[in-house]
Design an enzyme around this catalytic site. Structure first.
Site, mmCIF file in Angstrom:
data_model
loop_
_atom_site.group_PDB
_atom_site.id
_atom_site.type_symbol
_atom_site.label_atom_id
_atom_site.label_comp_id
_atom_site.label_asym_id
_atom_site.label_seq_id
_atom_site.Cartn_x
_atom_site.Cartn_y
_atom_site.Cartn_z
ATOM 1 N N LYS A 245 -32.716 -52.958 122.781
ATOM 2 C CA LYS A 245 -32.912 -52.459 121.417
ATOM 3 C C LYS A 245 -31.843 -51.427 121.076
ATOM 4 O O LYS A 245 -31.449 -50.633 121.936
ATOM 5 C CB LYS A 245 -34.291 -51.773 121.302
ATOM 6 C CG LYS A 245 -35.495 -52.685 121.317
ATOM 7 C CD LYS A 245 -36.779 -51.874 121.164
ATOM 8 C CE LYS A 245 -38.020 -52.737 121.276
ATOM 9 N NZ LYS A 245 -38.173 -53.689 120.150
ATOM 10 N N ARG A 319 -45.707 -60.825 124.116
ATOM 11 C CA ARG A 319 -46.415 -62.106 124.107
ATOM 12 C C ARG A 319 -46.394 -62.761 125.486
ATOM 13 O O ARG A 319 -47.291 -63.527 125.832
ATOM 14 C CB ARG A 319 -45.801 -63.024 123.034
ATOM 15 C CG ARG A 319 -44.388 -63.429 123.313
ATOM 16 C CD ARG A 319 -43.688 -64.019 122.086
ATOM 17 N NE ARG A 319 -43.415 -63.019 121.053
ATOM 18 C CZ ARG A 319 -42.822 -63.291 119.889
ATOM 19 N NH1 ARG A 319 -42.464 -64.526 119.607
ATOM 20 N NH2 ARG A 319 -42.606 -62.330 119.025
HETATM 21 N N1 BES Z 1 -42.880 -53.800 120.751
HETATM 22 C C1 BES Z 1 -42.067 -54.624 119.933
HETATM 23 C C2 BES Z 1 -42.616 -54.790 118.519
HETATM 24 C C3 BES Z 1 -42.651 -53.580 117.658
HETATM 25 C C4 BES Z 1 -41.492 -52.983 117.211
HETATM 26 C C5 BES Z 1 -43.873 -53.081 117.249
HETATM 27 C C6 BES Z 1 -41.558 -51.900 116.389
HETATM 28 C C7 BES Z 1 -43.933 -52.007 116.429
HETATM 29 C C8 BES Z 1 -42.766 -51.410 116.010
HETATM 30 C C9 BES Z 1 -41.955 -56.015 120.521
HETATM 31 O O1 BES Z 1 -41.946 -56.084 121.889
HETATM 32 C C10 BES Z 1 -40.671 -56.560 120.028
HETATM 33 O O2 BES Z 1 -39.663 -56.040 120.390
HETATM 34 N N2 BES Z 1 -40.745 -57.599 119.197
HETATM 35 C C11 BES Z 1 -39.586 -58.197 118.647
HETATM 36 C C12 BES Z 1 -39.772 -59.687 118.723
HETATM 37 C C13 BES Z 1 -38.530 -60.458 118.387
HETATM 38 C C14 BES Z 1 -37.502 -60.296 119.493
HETATM 39 C C15 BES Z 1 -38.887 -61.912 118.210
HETATM 40 C C16 BES Z 1 -39.480 -57.759 117.191
HETATM 41 O O3 BES Z 1 -40.508 -57.685 116.511
HETATM 42 O O4 BES Z 1 -38.370 -57.485 116.760
HETATM 43 MN MN MN Z 2 -40.022 -55.902 122.726
#
Ligand code: BES
Ligand code: MN
Ligand code: ZN
Length: 466
Positions: A245, A319
């Site tokens: 990230k 997931r």
């Molecule tokens: N924990 C994050 C989702 C998230 C981000 C929740 C910010 C609340 C606030 C999750 O693990 C994630 O990174 N999801 C990605 C999925 C994508 C790579 C398909 C997302 O939502 O960007």
């Molecule tokens: Mn994530």
């Protein structure tokens, strides 16, 4: 901790007959009557400071000797569309040190809960920041119930607020064990070779952290009671993995165990109330870190359910760990499975931080969840498990990919991914939540929040409360 350092929420309510300063709640409709009933000097004072009964307004009225004799607190119009049923939760942050009682709360249970929830402060790393006003219990409420709910909320918020250097997978396990001990539950934990063997996705996601991944399994209640299984995403910190990230997106990722915190808080409420059910709580606890042994984009991993999963993005880790936990949950055919997770940014784009997304195929469950959300003042919004979008997860080499790769319907495709791993349980609800209050609102101080925990308790209490 000294008495002064114990969070006010944990200190609970004072006995109803404690000597206390009366707080009069004033609506726009009844202000004229309240005003005319005030002592003349207090009426003049309220007028002099320009008090009006608009939502959240406060007047501290002096007695003849200058001491605080009465508080007026504006509720605005309770019929207004944007009326906040937790408004009383603003008071602990406004009032000075002292003991108060709510003179005329129309919903004393809600008001007392809002007060305790609004008294919460995260005090782990510094003392003295807590609220100082205490509430004497309003007449006619179940004091123990309100205190249990508030304490469970505080427990969950503390877990979310605790940074990842002090809360890794082992500390999530310790929190689950402590909760289990307190309620006489059984807690077992799978890690190491047994985790790698039985839960390949949990193992793979957690492999790159020196803090070992694990699956926490808590059970409580009579073996022959109806079985309900809660599953909470316990990512102690989400760097994104090799699909790292950017810093702004990583900054708050200590809260990526917010689903686990919500599930633990709900379990605390359920066990504390002694509901008639067999509760199971599953928490896959990992840190999504970066190292040479990290799982990679393009990897194809086996899963507990037997489906092979191609990794399109290591940042879609939630997931993956939920999939293995759901496969276990699904195997013993419970009456109900609810899962909780800070799963997608897409759910936040759709609904904002205050409204978790809820997914289910089961319309009766959806209605019960909506009702429980209203009862508990813990709202969610149903989103569609639109089956045709499942093809967005198609893989050319595996049974499915963990991401869609495109920009569309990210919260829905995540929910559809999870559904593949609990195929036998129709009554399966999935909450995609934010787990955080971006700014302070009444009863909801800025910081970690256990969204859907009170809803879940209200839902289960309605079914199994006897
Ligand atoms: N924990 C994050 C989702 C998230 C981000 C929740 C910010 C609340 C606030 C999750 O693990 C994630 O990174 N999801 C990605 C999925 C994508 C790579 C398909 C997302 O939502 O960007
Ligand atoms: Mn994530
Ligand atoms: Zn995550």
């Amino acid at each position: 901790m000294t008495q002064a350092e114990i969070p006010a929420t944990t200190r609970g309510l004072l006995p109803g007959d404690t000597q206390a300063v009366p707080v009069t709640l004033v609506t726009t409709g009844d202000w004229a009557v309240v005003e005319s009933g005030l002592e003349p000097a207090q009426r003049s004072f309220a007028q002099a400071i320009g008090f009006t009964p608009k939502a959240g307004s406060l007047a501290l009225l002096p007695g003849p000797d200058g001491s605080l004799a009465r508080v007026l607190f504006g509720l605005g119009d309770p019929e207004a569309a944007n009326y906040d049923r937790l408004l009383v939760g603003k008071l602990p942050g406004l009032l000075p040190e002292g003991i108060f009682r709510l003179e005329n709360a129309a919903e004393p249970h809600e008001a007392a809960l809002a007060w305790l929830m609004g008294s919460y402060r995260f005090g782990r790393y510094r003392s003295g920041g807590g609220t100082k006003a205490r509430l004497a219990a309003p007449a006619g409420i179940d004091v123990a119930e309100v205190e249990r709910i508030a304490a469970a909320v505080a427990l969950g918020r503390d877990l979310v607020n605790t940074p990842a250097n002090d809360l890794g997978p082992a500390e999530i396990e310790a929190a689950a064990r402590a909760l289990g001990d307190r309620h006489g539950a059984t807690v077992t934990v799978t890690e190491g070779a047994a985790l790698a063997e039985g839960y390949p996705l949990i193992h793979a996601v957690g492999a790159a952290s020196p803090r070992a991944p694990r699956l926490i399994d808590l059970t409580w209640g009579p073996a022959d009671a109806p079985r309900v299984t809660l599953v909470g995403k316990g990512v102690a910190f989400d760097t994104g993995g090799l699909d790292l990230k950017p810093s702004a997106a990583m900054l708050l990722m200590k809260k990526d165990m917010g689903g686990a915190a919500a599930a633990l808080a709900a379990a605390d409420m359920v066990m504390g109330a002694g509901l008639t059910l067999r509760l199971r709580l599953l928490i896959p606890a990992v840190e999504n870190a970066v190292a040479g042994n990290a799982f990679r984009p393009g990897d194809v991993l086996p899963s507990r359910a037997g489906l092979s999963v191609e990794i399109g993005n290591t940042d879609a880790e939630g997931r993956l760990i939920l999939a293995d936990a759901l496969a276990l949950a699904d195997a013993d055919a419970p009456e109900l499975i609810l899962d909780f997770s800070t799963l997608t940014g897409a759910a936040r784009v759709a609904l904002g931080p205050d409204l978790p997304a809820f997914f289910t195929e089961d319309d009766a469950l959806a209605e019960a969840v909506a009702r429980a959300g209203r009862t508990a003042i813990d709202p969610v919004w149903r989103m569609p498990l639109h089956a045709p979008y499942a093809s967005l997860l198609d893989s050319k080499v595996a049974d499915l990919n963990n991401v869609s790769g495109g920009p569309f319907a990210g919260a829905i495709t995540a929910a559809l991914f999870l559904r593949r791993f609990a195929p036998n349980t129709r009554a399966h609800g999935h909450f995609d939540l934010y787990g955080w209050n971006p700014s302070t609102k009444p009863g909801r101080p800025e910081g970690g929040e256990v969204q859907t925990a009170r809803l879940t308790y209200a839902l289960l209490k309605a079914r199994y409360g006897g």
